[in-house]
Enzyme design. Structure first.
Site, mmCIF file in Angstrom:
data_model
loop_
_atom_site.group_PDB
_atom_site.id
_atom_site.type_symbol
_atom_site.label_atom_id
_atom_site.label_comp_id
_atom_site.label_asym_id
_atom_site.label_seq_id
_atom_site.Cartn_x
_atom_site.Cartn_y
_atom_site.Cartn_z
ATOM 1 N N LYS A 1 -57.938 4.827 14.760
ATOM 2 C CA LYS A 1 -59.275 4.609 14.194
ATOM 3 C C LYS A 1 -60.358 4.987 15.202
ATOM 4 C CE LYS A 1 -57.942 3.769 10.205
ATOM 5 N NZ LYS A 1 -58.289 4.719 9.156
ATOM 6 N N TYR B 1 -52.585 1.840 15.536
ATOM 7 C CA TYR B 1 -53.552 1.931 14.439
ATOM 8 C C TYR B 1 -54.984 1.931 14.985
ATOM 9 C CZ TYR B 1 -56.188 0.556 10.279
ATOM 10 O OH TYR B 1 -57.094 0.501 9.252
#
Length: 142
Positions: free
Chosen positions: A121, A117
């Site tokens: 990002k 994740y």
């Protein structure tokens, strides 16, 4: 339907209906903390949905964004890539497609789905910088 094909289908339908695009807000996202998932195209889910999908969508919509600038140069079209402070937890060696979950990323403290994740990002941040360098002089604000 393959993930990237669905993006292409969306852009085809959008451009059939609309001649320009004033604002693109890339905000889709997922966070799986422990699961190891891939898209139907075989791309790690966080990177595919949170980052590569946004990047691909933006590239395909550049003609519509350019049309907005040409129609209203005083109101340049804008593109937003949503990220968060988690990008600072991206694995220090960068995205490694062979180790998307940070299993071998010594010293990062970030492992599992959260590492994937965080890397997705960071990819959003880098995508915005890159596309700004490429298209900023063409009137598209990122």
């Amino acid at each position: 339907m393959p993930f990237f094909r669905s993006i292409e289908n969306f852009v085809q339908e959008f451009t059939r209906r609309e001649s320009r695009l004033d604002m693109l807000f890339n905000n889709a996202g997922v966070l799986y903390t422990n699961a190891r998932n891939v898209t139907v195209d075989g791309i790690e889910t966080h990177m595919g949905i949170n980052a590569l999908g946004h990047y691909y969508l933006t590239l395909l919509l550049i003609p519509s964004l350019s049309a907005s600038f040409k129609a209203h140069p005083s109101r340049p079209p804008r593109v937003c890539f949503t990220s968060c402070a988690s990008h600072a937890q991206a694995t220090k060696k960068g995205f490694d497609p062979e180790d998307v979950y940070g299993t071998n990323a010594a010293g990062t403290g970030t492992r599992g789905g959260f590492a994937a994740y965080a890397n997705s990002k960071m990819a959003n941040v880098l995508s915005a910088y890159k596309l700004q360098r490429i298209y900023g002089d063409e009137g598209i604000t990122l």
